[in-house]
Each structure stands twice: as C-alpha cells, then as structure tokens.
Design an enzyme around this catalytic site. Structure first.
Site, short mmCIF file in Angstrom:
data_model
loop_
_atom_site.label_atom_id
_atom_site.label_comp_id
_atom_site.label_asym_id
_atom_site.label_seq_id
_atom_site.Cartn_x
_atom_site.Cartn_y
_atom_site.Cartn_z
N GLY A 31 0.80 -1.22 0.00
CA GLY A 31 0.00 0.00 0.00
C GLY A 31 0.83 1.26 0.00
CG HIS A 34 5.25 4.54 -5.15
ND1 HIS A 34 5.76 3.74 -6.17
CD2 HIS A 34 5.72 3.98 -4.00
CE1 HIS A 34 6.50 2.78 -5.66
NE2 HIS A 34 6.48 2.89 -4.33
CG HIS A 37 3.04 0.38 -5.44
ND1 HIS A 37 3.24 1.47 -4.63
CD2 HIS A 37 3.64 -0.66 -4.80
CE1 HIS A 37 3.91 1.11 -3.55
NE2 HIS A 37 4.17 -0.18 -3.62
CG ASP A 150 11.55 -4.31 -3.39
OD1 ASP A 150 11.99 -4.00 -2.27
OD2 ASP A 150 10.68 -3.64 -3.98
CB SER A 185 10.69 3.86 -1.90
OG SER A 185 10.49 3.31 -0.61
NE ARG A 187 10.69 0.89 4.96
CZ ARG A 187 10.46 -0.37 4.57
NH1 ARG A 187 10.71 -0.73 3.32
NH2 ARG A 187 10.00 -1.28 5.42
P1 AMP Z 1 5.97 -2.62 -1.65
O1 AMP Z 1 4.62 -2.00 -1.51
O2 AMP Z 1 7.10 -1.68 -1.38
O3 AMP Z 1 6.09 -3.94 -0.94
O4 AMP Z 1 6.14 -2.97 -3.19
C1 AMP Z 1 5.17 -3.74 -3.87
C2 AMP Z 1 5.70 -4.07 -5.24
O5 AMP Z 1 5.98 -2.86 -5.94
C3 AMP Z 1 7.01 -4.86 -5.20
O6 AMP Z 1 7.00 -5.82 -6.25
C4 AMP Z 1 8.04 -3.80 -5.46
O7 AMP Z 1 9.23 -4.29 -6.05
C5 AMP Z 1 7.30 -2.89 -6.42
N1 AMP Z 1 7.89 -1.55 -6.43
C6 AMP Z 1 8.12 -0.74 -5.37
N2 AMP Z 1 8.71 0.40 -5.77
C7 AMP Z 1 8.86 0.31 -7.11
C8 AMP Z 1 9.44 1.16 -8.10
N3 AMP Z 1 9.97 2.34 -7.80
N4 AMP Z 1 9.43 0.73 -9.38
C9 AMP Z 1 8.90 -0.48 -9.70
N5 AMP Z 1 8.35 -1.33 -8.81
C10 AMP Z 1 8.34 -0.94 -7.53
#
Ligand code: AMP
Length: 281
Positions: A31, A34, A37, A150, A185, A187
């Site tokens: 969640g 951005h 996602h 990631d 991100s 974060r």
């Molecule tokens: P997260 O919500 O951070 O766990 O990320 C969910 C999914 O989105 C994971 O497969 C991440 O690798 C992907 N993701 C996060 N940030 C990016 C980004 N800047 N570019 C592409 N994929 C992303």
C-alpha cells in the site's frame, strides 16, 4: 471494483473465477501506492481477465526494531488509485486474519536470501516468501507482477515459484524513478527536504558504477570503493551495504565479466533506502 478483506472470501471468489475460466493477475503491495506500484498494474492489466491488487503491510517481514508501526498507510487514496488503473479486486486483509496466532509453517529460501538485504534484515525473506505463498493460495493468480526495485526479493520469489511448482507466471516490472532519479518508494515519505536531496546519492552511486563499467573497469573492488567514496561525501548517508553479485546466483563476484547486479542499501538519517542496477560488461 470490489474490496475483499476476508481471506476465505478472497479464496472462494478466486475459485469461482477460475471455474468460470477467467485468468487472474496479482500485484502484491504494502500500500501507500505510488507510480512504481501503478506501473506493475499497467503491466498486469492487459495480461489477465481479473486484476487483483493486495494491500497488506506484512508483519512477518519486519524485524523487531523496524518500521512496521510507522509504515505509511492511506487506504482511501490507494483505493482511488487502484480504481484509476482498472483494478477489479483489492484484497485488503487484517493482519489478524492472515496469520494464526500459533502459525508454525514458514517458507525459507536458502541460497539467494542470506546476503544483501537478507544479511541486514534476518528473517525478512522468510516473511516475504511465506506471505506471497499465502497470497498465491488465496488469489490463485495465473500471473503475478513484482518490481525490479526489490531485485533480491524478485529473484528469491522466482526461485520459490520454481522450487515449489507454483503455477504462476512471474513478470518483472522495471524500476520507476522520480524525475531526478530517486527510485520511488513508500518510504520516501519519511524524508525531509534535506534528506530527499541526500537520497539522490543511491542513484548517483549506481550511475557511477555503470559509467566505470562502460569505460572498461572490471574490478569490483575498484568500483565498490568509488561508490563508497561518493556516498561518503554525503552528510547524513550511512552505507548499510554495497554489493556486486552475479545477477542469477547473487554470489559475490571479483570482476564484472557477466551480468552483474549492483545493489545497495543506504540509511539517510533513520530511513533505509535500497536501489540497484544490472551491469552489462
Ligand atoms: P511494496 O509495496 O514496497 O512492498 O512494493 C510492492 C511491489 O511494488 C514490489 O514488487 C516492489 O518491487 C514494487 N515496487 C516498489 N517500488 C517500485 C518502483 N519504484 N518501481 C517499480 N516497482 C516498484
């Protein structure tokens, strides 16, 4: 767009969709969505009949001193972003409904997990593998999309799918960046204006590695050293790790002679950020 919070209802819905011959695509997220996602949703959308996005801040992948409670959340905003991408189902479970309090089965990937982020975050990939396996069993996706952001997670999950015969096609989505190069991100929300500038050093260090390799440099020790020096000039930046590893096995290499993943984690103040690139010699 339907919002499902009960795991049992999610699985029942998925079973019915499969019985009626529909293909299901899954984009797992924590969640606070951005454009990174959203790019994964855009990749998945034309590849499936029913697109499911899961939003779940998975407690099992956070260490005891990590940011589980502080992790940014905004379900209403996420919901409207998902609508905008033509998502069919948002799966939004409560942690208490995802894990039994006496859960005792976990998935440990043993070859690719120990280094890089796994070194700094013991148990992290065990939590990631376990939740993704559970999501696969609840959503029954034909394909699932994960981001290259990631890089280690992606490779660990691809190995899990291979070794445990999950009938899921894994799709990789490229890293989406801000205009100035910072990898998007959730974060990044933690960064104040000054830290936001300092955070550019991750991408700058990767660009330096890429330009050294383009110029013929092969020595990992030299490349790494120059990246360390670059980040050392940034006040407030503290290196967690910088590694150059074989892109497939994630084993350390001494020279860049085949596809090499350069990955780093840097703390900007209290915020730990990661980024990576693949070097082509
Ligand atoms: P997260 O919500 O951070 O766990 O990320 C969910 C999914 O989105 C994971 O497969 C991440 O690798 C992907 N993701 C996060 N940030 C990016 C980004 N800047 N570019 C592409 N994929 C992303």
């Amino acid at each position: 767009m339907k919002i499902i919070s009960s795991p049992a209802e999610m699985q029942q819905t998925a079973l019915e969709l499969k019985r009626s011959g529909k293909t299901i695509g899954l984009v797992p997220t924590m969640g606070f969505l951005h454009n990174g996602h959203l790019s994964l949703m855009k990749l998945a959308r034309p590849e499936c009949d029913v697109l499911v996005v899961s939003i779940f801040v998975n407690p099992a992948q956070f260490g005891p001193n990590e940011d589980l409670d502080a992790y940014p959340r905004d379900f209403e905003r996420d919901e409207s972003l998902c609508k905008g991408e033509g998502v069919d189902i948002v799966f939004y479970p409560e942690p208490g409904n995802m894990y039994f309090s006496d859960a005792s089965v976990w998935i440990d990937e043993e070859a690719l997990s120990p280094g890089l982020c796994g070194g700094s975050r013991p148990g992290h990939f065990r939590g990631v593998c376990t939740v993704v396996a559970k999501l696969f069993n609840l959503v029954l996706p034909d394909l699932a999309v994960f981001g290259e952001k990631d890089a280690q997670q992606l490779r660990v999950l691809e190995r899990m799918v291979r070794d445990l015969n999950f009938p899921v096609r894994m799709v990789r989505g490229p890293i989406v960046r801000e205009a100035d190069g910072l990898a998007m991100s959730s974060r990044n929300k933690y960064l104040n204006a000054e830290q936001r500038q300092q955070a550019l050093c991750l991408k700058q260090a990767l660009a330096l590695a890429e330009s050294l390799v383009r110029g013929g440099e092969k020595s990992v020790a030299n490349i790494r050293q120059q990246m360390v020096v670059l980040i050392g000039t940034v006040p407030g930046a503290e290196i967690d790790y910088i590694e150059l590893v074989d892109d497939e096995t994630l084993a350390r290499v001494e020279n860049v002679e085949s596809e090499t993943l350069v990955a780093l984690a840097v703390k900007i103040g209290p915020t730990r950020l990661i980024d990576n690139a693949v070097l082509h010699p």
